[in-house]
Design a protein around this motif. Sequence first.
Motif, short mmCIF file in Angstrom:
data_model
loop_
_atom_site.label_atom_id
_atom_site.label_comp_id
_atom_site.label_asym_id
_atom_site.label_seq_id
_atom_site.Cartn_x
_atom_site.Cartn_y
_atom_site.Cartn_z
N ASP A 111 80.97 13.28 62.55
CA ASP A 111 80.85 13.71 63.94
C ASP A 111 80.57 12.51 64.85
N ASN A 112 80.02 11.45 64.28
CA ASN A 112 79.70 10.23 65.04
C ASN A 112 80.69 9.10 64.75
N THR A 154 85.42 6.94 70.12
CA THR A 154 84.24 7.54 69.51
C THR A 154 84.26 9.07 69.56
N SER A 155 85.34 9.64 70.03
CA SER A 155 85.46 11.09 70.10
C SER A 155 86.36 11.58 68.96
N LYS A 156 85.77 12.34 68.04
CA LYS A 156 86.56 12.89 66.94
C LYS A 156 87.70 13.75 67.50
N LYS A 157 87.41 14.53 68.51
CA LYS A 157 88.43 15.40 69.12
C LYS A 157 89.60 14.56 69.66
N GLU A 158 89.31 13.46 70.35
CA GLU A 158 90.37 12.61 70.90
C GLU A 158 91.16 11.91 69.79
#
Length: 162
Positions: free
Chosen positions: A70-71, A83-87
């Motif tokens: 998640d990080n 740093t965005s897993k979604k992106e």
Amino acid sequence: MKESIKMLTILFLIISFISCVTEAEKKSTQKREYAPVDKKIFDEIKAMDKEFFDAYNNCDLEKQALIYSDNIEFFHDKGGLMTSKKEIIEGTKRNICGKVTRELVDGSLEVYPINNYGAVQIGFHKFHNNQEPNAKSIPSKFITMWHNENGDWKMAKVISLH
């Protein structure tokens, strides 16, 4: 005569010193054979690499998301830091799925345990452009920090170099 002996002694010492330095340089630049420090961790990380990139090559975004921490910190030499897993997952869907496949270079994988954290993985891989099957793929280096979260391996940091 004493002056000649003194000069010869100094010359001998200089040549001996240069010879030692040259030999030390040779030893430090010779390729060392890699042997895993911890075979169990090496095998686990190799399996996780395969699991992740099977998902990557087959566009299994859910599986990739489960393996990313998640990080996550994803450093790309050309694209910068994400740093965005979604992106990262959205970028993979948009730019990778059906277009690119990854291949680990045989024999290039090295894994080193990191005490009380997990492991670092270093290796070379190739990316193949599926739209241009005859395009040459040049191996590039990667470094992955794997965090062991209660027996569950997560990609925490990725450094991708081209």
